[in-house]
Design a protein around this motif. Structure first.
Motif, mmCIF file in Angstrom:
data_model
loop_
_atom_site.group_PDB
_atom_site.id
_atom_site.type_symbol
_atom_site.label_atom_id
_atom_site.label_comp_id
_atom_site.label_asym_id
_atom_site.label_seq_id
_atom_site.Cartn_x
_atom_site.Cartn_y
_atom_site.Cartn_z
ATOM 1 N N ASN A 83 0.832 -1.198 0.000
ATOM 2 C CA ASN A 83 0.000 0.000 0.000
ATOM 3 C C ASN A 83 0.871 1.254 0.000
ATOM 4 N N SER A 84 0.260 2.361 -0.345
ATOM 5 C CA SER A 84 0.956 3.650 -0.350
ATOM 6 C C SER A 84 2.293 3.555 -1.071
ATOM 7 N N LEU A 85 2.244 2.986 -2.243
ATOM 8 C CA LEU A 85 3.476 2.758 -2.992
ATOM 9 C C LEU A 85 4.161 4.061 -3.368
ATOM 10 N N LYS A 86 5.482 4.005 -3.397
ATOM 11 C CA LYS A 86 6.303 5.161 -3.721
ATOM 12 C C LYS A 86 7.184 4.830 -4.926
ATOM 13 N N PRO A 87 7.646 5.829 -5.630
ATOM 14 C CA PRO A 87 8.568 5.551 -6.745
ATOM 15 C C PRO A 87 9.797 4.754 -6.288
ATOM 16 N N ALA A 88 10.222 4.945 -5.047
ATOM 17 C CA ALA A 88 11.376 4.210 -4.521
ATOM 18 C C ALA A 88 11.108 2.724 -4.385
ATOM 19 N N ASP A 89 9.840 2.310 -4.468
ATOM 20 C CA ASP A 89 9.499 0.888 -4.412
ATOM 21 C C ASP A 89 9.644 0.205 -5.751
ATOM 22 N N THR A 90 9.930 0.959 -6.779
ATOM 23 C CA THR A 90 10.105 0.382 -8.113
ATOM 24 C C THR A 90 11.267 -0.601 -8.135
ATOM 25 N N ALA A 91 10.993 -1.819 -8.540
ATOM 26 C CA ALA A 91 12.005 -2.881 -8.551
ATOM 27 C C ALA A 91 11.386 -4.154 -9.098
ATOM 28 N N VAL A 92 12.228 -5.131 -9.335
ATOM 29 C CA VAL A 92 11.758 -6.492 -9.571
ATOM 30 C C VAL A 92 11.671 -7.176 -8.214
ATOM 31 N N TYR A 93 10.518 -7.748 -7.932
ATOM 32 C CA TYR A 93 10.277 -8.387 -6.648
ATOM 33 C C TYR A 93 10.362 -9.905 -6.816
ATOM 34 N N TYR A 94 11.078 -10.525 -5.882
ATOM 35 C CA TYR A 94 11.265 -11.963 -5.896
ATOM 36 C C TYR A 94 10.768 -12.551 -4.586
ATOM 37 N N CYS A 95 10.170 -13.736 -4.674
ATOM 38 C CA CYS A 95 9.899 -14.494 -3.455
ATOM 39 C C CYS A 95 10.862 -15.671 -3.401
ATOM 40 N N ALA A 96 11.134 -16.095 -2.186
ATOM 41 C CA ALA A 96 12.077 -17.176 -1.969
ATOM 42 C C ALA A 96 11.623 -18.005 -0.780
ATOM 43 N N ALA A 97 12.018 -19.267 -0.765
ATOM 44 C CA ALA A 97 11.604 -20.185 0.287
ATOM 45 C C ALA A 97 12.811 -20.837 0.946
ATOM 46 N N ARG A 98 12.728 -20.972 2.250
ATOM 47 C CA ARG A 98 13.784 -21.653 2.983
ATOM 48 C C ARG A 98 13.160 -22.654 3.932
ATOM 49 N N SER A 99 13.845 -23.770 4.148
ATOM 50 C CA SER A 99 13.320 -24.800 5.034
ATOM 51 C C SER A 99 13.955 -24.746 6.421
ATOM 52 N N VAL A 100 15.151 -24.179 6.494
ATOM 53 C CA VAL A 100 15.848 -24.102 7.779
ATOM 54 C C VAL A 100 15.596 -22.726 8.386
ATOM 55 N N TYR A 101 15.031 -22.740 9.582
ATOM 56 C CA TYR A 101 14.712 -21.470 10.229
ATOM 57 C C TYR A 101 15.925 -20.960 11.008
ATOM 58 N N SER A 102 16.231 -19.732 10.804
ATOM 59 C CA SER A 102 17.263 -19.057 11.581
ATOM 60 C C SER A 102 16.870 -17.585 11.660
ATOM 61 N N VAL A 103 17.583 -16.847 12.456
ATOM 62 C CA VAL A 103 17.233 -15.432 12.604
ATOM 63 C C VAL A 103 17.657 -14.619 11.391
ATOM 64 N N ARG A 104 18.475 -15.192 10.528
ATOM 65 C CA ARG A 104 19.002 -14.432 9.397
ATOM 66 C C ARG A 104 18.074 -14.533 8.193
ATOM 67 N N TYR A 105 16.823 -14.273 8.376
ATOM 68 C CA TYR A 105 15.872 -14.396 7.276
ATOM 69 C C TYR A 105 16.027 -13.264 6.273
ATOM 70 N N TYR A 106 16.817 -12.255 6.596
ATOM 71 C CA TYR A 106 17.072 -11.159 5.671
ATOM 72 C C TYR A 106 18.238 -11.474 4.720
ATOM 73 N N ASP A 107 18.869 -12.608 4.957
ATOM 74 C CA ASP A 107 20.037 -13.012 4.170
ATOM 75 C C ASP A 107 19.586 -13.903 3.016
ATOM 76 N N SER A 108 19.784 -13.458 1.798
ATOM 77 C CA SER A 108 19.313 -14.209 0.634
ATOM 78 C C SER A 108 19.948 -15.592 0.533
ATOM 79 N N GLU A 109 21.111 -15.775 1.107
ATOM 80 C CA GLU A 109 21.778 -17.070 1.026
ATOM 81 C C GLU A 109 21.113 -18.124 1.892
ATOM 82 N N GLN A 110 20.163 -17.717 2.717
ATOM 83 C CA GLN A 110 19.420 -18.665 3.552
ATOM 84 C C GLN A 110 18.362 -19.434 2.755
ATOM 85 N N TYR A 111 18.085 -18.993 1.536
ATOM 86 C CA TYR A 111 16.946 -19.502 0.793
ATOM 87 C C TYR A 111 17.349 -20.522 -0.263
#
Length: 124
Positions: A83-111
């Motif tokens: 919601n309330s999208l801004k020009p700064a939100d312009t990008a290609v959006y990707y979803c990713a899945a990981r099976s091992v839970y850790s606190v580093r969910y912001y790290d793309s290498e976890q997926y």
């Protein structure tokens, strides 16, 4: 096994979009699903996360309060309501899945699995 991200498009600033991440050959329930985005000339950045097993949800500061992640188990889909999208939100959006839970969910290498990306363009 495939993830498919969809729902992107061209909108004006202030408008909304809902992205979908669906699994093919993969039941998303129980997996941690992250949304990432990459703008032209920039590095990929983490946007949001939902841990299906533990209910964890989190958002990057830049989207906090504007984006919401949710899961529809029956549809085998994870959504990102933007919601309330801004020009700064312009990008290609990707979803990713990981099976091992850790606190580093912001790290793309976890997926382990990634969708192909969907373009979001926000005009001013």
């Amino acid at each position: 096994v495939q993830l498919q991200a969809s729902g992107g498009g061209l909108v004006q600033a202030g408008e909304s979009l809902r992205l979908s991440c669906s699994g093919s050959g993969l039941t998303l329930e129980g997996w941690g699903i992250g949304w990432f985005r990459q703008a032209p000339g920039k590095e990929r950045e983490w946007v949001s996360y939902r841990g299906s097993r533990d209910g964890t949800t989190d958002y990057a500061d830049s989207v906090m309060g504007r984006f919401a992640i949710s899961e529809d188990v029956a549809e085998n889909t994870v959504y990102l309501q933007m919601n309330s999208l801004k020009p700064a939100d312009t990008a290609v959006y990707y979803c990713a899945a990981r099976s091992v839970y850790s606190v580093r969910y912001y790290d793309s290498e976890q997926y382990e699995f990634w969708g192909q990306g969907t373009q979001v363009t926000v005009s001013s």
